[in-house]
Design a protein around this motif. Structure first.
Motif, PDB file in Angstrom:
ATOM      1  N   PRO A 237       0.461   3.349 -13.608  1.00 19.16           N
ATOM      2  CA  PRO A 237      -0.205   3.410 -12.302  1.00 19.16           C
ATOM      3  C   PRO A 237      -1.025   2.163 -11.969  1.00 19.16           C
ATOM      4  O   PRO A 237      -1.375   1.942 -10.812  1.00 19.16           O
ATOM      5  CB  PRO A 237      -1.107   4.645 -12.428  1.00 19.16           C
ATOM      6  CG  PRO A 237      -0.438   5.489 -13.455  1.00 19.16           C
ATOM      7  CD  PRO A 237       0.120   4.514 -14.442  1.00 19.16           C
ATOM      8  N   GLY A 238      -1.335   1.345 -12.981  1.00 17.46           N
ATOM      9  CA  GLY A 238      -2.110   0.142 -12.739  1.00 17.46           C
ATOM     10  C   GLY A 238      -1.303  -1.015 -12.192  1.00 17.46           C
ATOM     11  O   GLY A 238      -1.862  -2.050 -11.818  1.00 17.46           O
ATOM     12  N   LEU A 239       0.029  -0.867 -12.127  1.00 22.36           N
ATOM     13  CA  LEU A 239       0.890  -1.927 -11.600  1.00 22.36           C
ATOM     14  C   LEU A 239       0.979  -1.832 -10.086  1.00 22.36           C
ATOM     15  O   LEU A 239       0.892  -0.746  -9.508  1.00 22.36           O
ATOM     16  CB  LEU A 239       2.289  -1.826 -12.212  1.00 22.36           C
ATOM     17  CG  LEU A 239       2.385  -2.008 -13.736  1.00 22.36           C
ATOM     18  CD1 LEU A 239       3.811  -1.774 -14.205  1.00 22.36           C
ATOM     19  CD2 LEU A 239       1.907  -3.400 -14.148  1.00 22.36           C
ATOM     20  N   GLY A 240       1.182  -2.982  -9.437  1.00 25.42           N
ATOM     21  CA  GLY A 240       1.345  -3.006  -7.983  1.00 25.42           C
ATOM     22  C   GLY A 240       2.715  -2.520  -7.559  1.00 25.42           C
ATOM     23  O   GLY A 240       3.626  -2.361  -8.378  1.00 25.42           O
ATOM     24  N   ASP A 241       2.893  -2.298  -6.269  1.00 25.70           N
ATOM     25  CA  ASP A 241       4.159  -1.769  -5.756  1.00 25.70           C
ATOM     26  C   ASP A 241       5.338  -2.668  -6.123  1.00 25.70           C
ATOM     27  O   ASP A 241       6.375  -2.178  -6.589  1.00 25.70           O
ATOM     28  CB  ASP A 241       4.100  -1.613  -4.226  1.00 25.70           C
ATOM     29  CG  ASP A 241       3.115  -0.544  -3.778  1.00 25.70           C
ATOM     30  OD1 ASP A 241       2.635   0.229  -4.641  1.00 25.70           O
ATOM     31  OD2 ASP A 241       2.842  -0.477  -2.567  1.00 25.70           O
ATOM     32  N   GLU A 242       5.211  -3.962  -5.868  1.00 24.18           N
ATOM     33  CA  GLU A 242       6.312  -4.879  -6.163  1.00 24.18           C
ATOM     34  C   GLU A 242       6.565  -4.963  -7.659  1.00 24.18           C
ATOM     35  O   GLU A 242       7.716  -5.068  -8.092  1.00 24.18           O
ATOM     36  CB  GLU A 242       6.027  -6.266  -5.586  1.00 24.18           C
ATOM     37  CG  GLU A 242       6.169  -6.349  -4.082  1.00 24.18           C
ATOM     38  CD  GLU A 242       7.591  -6.032  -3.620  1.00 24.18           C
ATOM     39  OE1 GLU A 242       8.543  -6.664  -4.122  1.00 24.18           O
ATOM     40  OE2 GLU A 242       7.755  -5.136  -2.768  1.00 24.18           O
ATOM     41  N   GLU A 243       5.506  -4.918  -8.451  1.00 27.94           N
ATOM     42  CA  GLU A 243       5.691  -4.918  -9.900  1.00 27.94           C
ATOM     43  C   GLU A 243       6.482  -3.696 -10.345  1.00 27.94           C
ATOM     44  O   GLU A 243       7.387  -3.790 -11.192  1.00 27.94           O
ATOM     45  CB  GLU A 243       4.332  -4.952 -10.595  1.00 27.94           C
ATOM     46  CG  GLU A 243       3.585  -6.269 -10.433  1.00 27.94           C
ATOM     47  CD  GLU A 243       2.211  -6.245 -11.072  1.00 27.94           C
ATOM     48  OE1 GLU A 243       1.850  -7.238 -11.718  1.00 27.94           O
ATOM     49  OE2 GLU A 243       1.503  -5.222 -10.923  1.00 27.94           O
ATOM     50  N   LEU A 244       6.170  -2.553  -9.776  1.00 27.76           N
ATOM     51  CA  LEU A 244       6.904  -1.329 -10.129  1.00 27.76           C
ATOM     52  C   LEU A 244       8.372  -1.429  -9.745  1.00 27.76           C
ATOM     53  O   LEU A 244       9.258  -0.965 -10.480  1.00 27.76           O
ATOM     54  CB  LEU A 244       6.269  -0.123  -9.433  1.00 27.76           C
ATOM     55  CG  LEU A 244       4.898   0.312  -9.965  1.00 27.76           C
ATOM     56  CD1 LEU A 244       4.261   1.314  -9.018  1.00 27.76           C
ATOM     57  CD2 LEU A 244       5.031   0.905 -11.361  1.00 27.76           C
ATOM     58  N   MET A 265       9.656   4.672 -10.600  1.00 27.10           N
ATOM     59  CA  MET A 265      10.035   5.241  -9.309  1.00 27.10           C
ATOM     60  C   MET A 265       9.150   6.440  -8.958  1.00 27.10           C
ATOM     61  O   MET A 265       8.810   6.660  -7.786  1.00 27.10           O
ATOM     62  CB  MET A 265      11.506   5.648  -9.314  1.00 27.10           C
ATOM     63  CG  MET A 265      12.472   4.477  -9.430  1.00 27.10           C
ATOM     64  SD  MET A 265      14.209   5.003  -9.440  1.00 27.10           S
ATOM     65  CE  MET A 265      14.458   5.395  -7.703  1.00 27.10           C
ATOM     66  N   GLY A 266       8.785   7.221  -9.963  1.00 24.12           N
ATOM     67  CA  GLY A 266       7.914   8.362  -9.725  1.00 24.12           C
ATOM     68  C   GLY A 266       6.552   7.927  -9.200  1.00 24.12           C
ATOM     69  O   GLY A 266       5.989   8.568  -8.308  1.00 24.12           O
ATOM     70  N   GLU A 267       6.038   6.829  -9.730  1.00 23.57           N
ATOM     71  CA  GLU A 267       4.759   6.308  -9.254  1.00 23.57           C
ATOM     72  C   GLU A 267       4.898   5.803  -7.814  1.00 23.57           C
ATOM     73  O   GLU A 267       4.011   6.032  -6.980  1.00 23.57           O
ATOM     74  CB  GLU A 267       4.279   5.179 -10.170  1.00 23.57           C
ATOM     75  CG  GLU A 267       2.968   4.529  -9.751  1.00 23.57           C
ATOM     76  CD  GLU A 267       1.799   5.487  -9.726  1.00 23.57           C
ATOM     77  OE1 GLU A 267       0.855   5.239  -8.930  1.00 23.57           O
ATOM     78  OE2 GLU A 267       1.813   6.489 -10.487  1.00 23.57           O
ATOM     79  N   LEU A 268       6.012   5.135  -7.509  1.00 23.45           N
ATOM     80  CA  LEU A 268       6.246   4.678  -6.134  1.00 23.45           C
ATOM     81  C   LEU A 268       6.373   5.863  -5.183  1.00 23.45           C
ATOM     82  O   LEU A 268       5.886   5.820  -4.040  1.00 23.45           O
ATOM     83  CB  LEU A 268       7.517   3.819  -6.078  1.00 23.45           C
ATOM     84  CG  LEU A 268       7.393   2.414  -6.675  1.00 23.45           C
ATOM     85  CD1 LEU A 268       8.779   1.789  -6.849  1.00 23.45           C
ATOM     86  CD2 LEU A 268       6.518   1.522  -5.794  1.00 23.45           C
ATOM     87  N   SER A 269       7.012   6.925  -5.639  1.00 22.65           N
ATOM     88  CA  SER A 269       7.144   8.118  -4.809  1.00 22.65           C
ATOM     89  C   SER A 269       5.772   8.744  -4.537  1.00 22.65           C
ATOM     90  O   SER A 269       5.484   9.171  -3.418  1.00 22.65           O
ATOM     91  CB  SER A 269       8.066   9.134  -5.499  1.00 22.65           C
ATOM     92  OG  SER A 269       8.181  10.317  -4.740  1.00 22.65           O
ATOM     93  N   ALA A 270       4.922   8.767  -5.562  1.00 22.30           N
ATOM     94  CA  ALA A 270       3.577   9.330  -5.394  1.00 22.30           C
ATOM     95  C   ALA A 270       2.756   8.521  -4.396  1.00 22.30           C
ATOM     96  O   ALA A 270       1.865   9.050  -3.735  1.00 22.30           O
ATOM     97  CB  ALA A 270       2.866   9.380  -6.744  1.00 22.30           C
ATOM     98  N   GLN A 278      15.433   9.888  -2.689  1.00 18.70           N
ATOM     99  CA  GLN A 278      15.864   8.597  -3.231  1.00 18.70           C
ATOM    100  C   GLN A 278      15.690   8.554  -4.745  1.00 18.70           C
ATOM    101  O   GLN A 278      16.548   8.060  -5.478  1.00 18.70           O
ATOM    102  CB  GLN A 278      15.070   7.464  -2.570  1.00 18.70           C
ATOM    103  CG  GLN A 278      15.451   7.228  -1.110  1.00 18.70           C
ATOM    104  CD  GLN A 278      14.528   6.232  -0.432  1.00 18.70           C
ATOM    105  OE1 GLN A 278      13.310   6.240  -0.658  1.00 18.70           O
ATOM    106  NE2 GLN A 278      15.100   5.383   0.411  1.00 18.70           N
ATOM    107  N   LEU A 279      14.577   9.094  -5.224  1.00 21.63           N
ATOM    108  CA  LEU A 279      14.336   9.145  -6.662  1.00 21.63           C
ATOM    109  C   LEU A 279      15.391   9.998  -7.353  1.00 21.63           C
ATOM    110  O   LEU A 279      16.005   9.583  -8.344  1.00 21.63           O
ATOM    111  CB  LEU A 279      12.933   9.697  -6.927  1.00 21.63           C
ATOM    112  CG  LEU A 279      12.569  10.060  -8.373  1.00 21.63           C
ATOM    113  CD1 LEU A 279      12.811   8.897  -9.318  1.00 21.63           C
ATOM    114  CD2 LEU A 279      11.113  10.511  -8.449  1.00 21.63           C
TER     115      LEU A 279
END
Length: 292
Positions: A237-244, A265-270, A278-279
């Motif tokens: 969760p500490g990573l940025g969107d683009e990093e994820l 992807m789960g973190e991006l979905s959250a 999509q996930l």
């Protein structure tokens, strides 16, 4: 276990993630002895590669076969200054370090390939000193014992990267070679944790008494292999969107760690950056999964 690379699945992942740029890979010691772990992603046009190879013949080979998303430079990466490149009979042994003949004599193997045939004076360049090198997501490095020097002189670049694939050694094939524990300590300072081994080579000690032992069944000694380190592994969760997004791409198509892809992807979905459909559309493309 994991799923092998599939172009269709990687293309789907890229489409739903929609990163701002292609995933970027730096290959230090790009000597094309074997297929690179990112080969599938490169052939699919879904990554950009910057490679460094100081051996002239190998560099020329890379340039001659380079595609539109490949950039190669004849630099030796390390510290900043003069060094001696030990060119060995087997090009895969060529290193800034001297081959450790005591080790090779002890295990009874590889002495011929590791024999130095020429020593060339070169200048090494630090990773952080390459002003034209853009930020990257993955460092793949295979330079026969010089890895920790690259890490120590690449702190800035590696602090924004996500993954390192590095050749690690269990026994010193070179004089004063930092082994896997030294690489783990060096990378841990930059926020990287050991994730997995892509492979770990084992051999049979060879001598008059072990000659009766069939190599297929008796190979107990770990020698070297490729290890994967991930930055932020224990704090996704500490990573940025683009990093994820780039972590998801690399984990699926290069590292073959699809559980990490699903986690990213789960973190991006959250965060509302990706839909549940999509996930699950990605998961549906994986083998050996349970139904929704």
């Amino acid at each position: 276990m994991s799923a092998p690379f599939e172009t269709e699945r990687a293309a789907y992942l890229y489409d739903v993630l929609s990163p701002e740029r292609l995933t970027r890979i730096v290959d230090v010691g790009a000597n094309p002895l074997d297929a690179a772990p990112y080969e599938g992603l490169l052939k699919a046009g879904l990554c950009e590669v910057w490679g460094f190879e100081p051996q002239p013949e190998r560099y020329d080979e890379l340039v001659a076969e380079a595609g539109p998303r490949e950039h190669y430079l004849p630099h030796a990466i390390g510290a900043d200054g003069a060094a001696t490149l030990n060119i060995c009979q087997g090009s895969g042994f060529t290193s800034l370090l001297e081959p450790n003949m005591d080790t090779l004599d002890a295990i009874g193997r590889m002495r011929r390939g590791a024999t130095v045939k020429e020593r060339v004076e070169i200048v090494t360049k630090p990773l952080d000193g390459l002003m034209d090198l853009p930020d990257f997501d993955l460092l793949k490095i295979d330079i026969q014992g010089g890895e920790t020097v690259v890490f120590e002189h690449g702190v800035k670049k590696l602090s924004s990267a996500l993954a390192v694939i590095t050749e690690v050694a269990a026994i010193p094939l070179y004089v004063d070679q930092p082994l896997i524990d030294a690489q783990m300590q060096s990378l841990r300072k930059l926020g990287y944790q050991l994730h997995k081994f892509l492979f770990l080579k084992t051999i049979k000690f060879f001598n008059a008494h072990t000659s009766r032992l069939q190599r297929r069944f008796y190979r107990s000694q770990a020698v070297d292999g490729d290890a994967v380190f991930l930055r932020g592994l224990l704090d996704i969760p500490g990573l940025g969107d683009e990093e994820l997004k780039h972590l998801a791409m690399l984990s699926d198509a290069v590292l073959l760690s699809q559980d990490i892809t699903v986690t990213a992807m789960g973190e991006l979905s959250a965060r509302g950056k990706l839909s549940e459909d999509q996930l699950h559309g990605y998961i549906d493309r994986l083998p050996h999964v349970d139904p929704r």
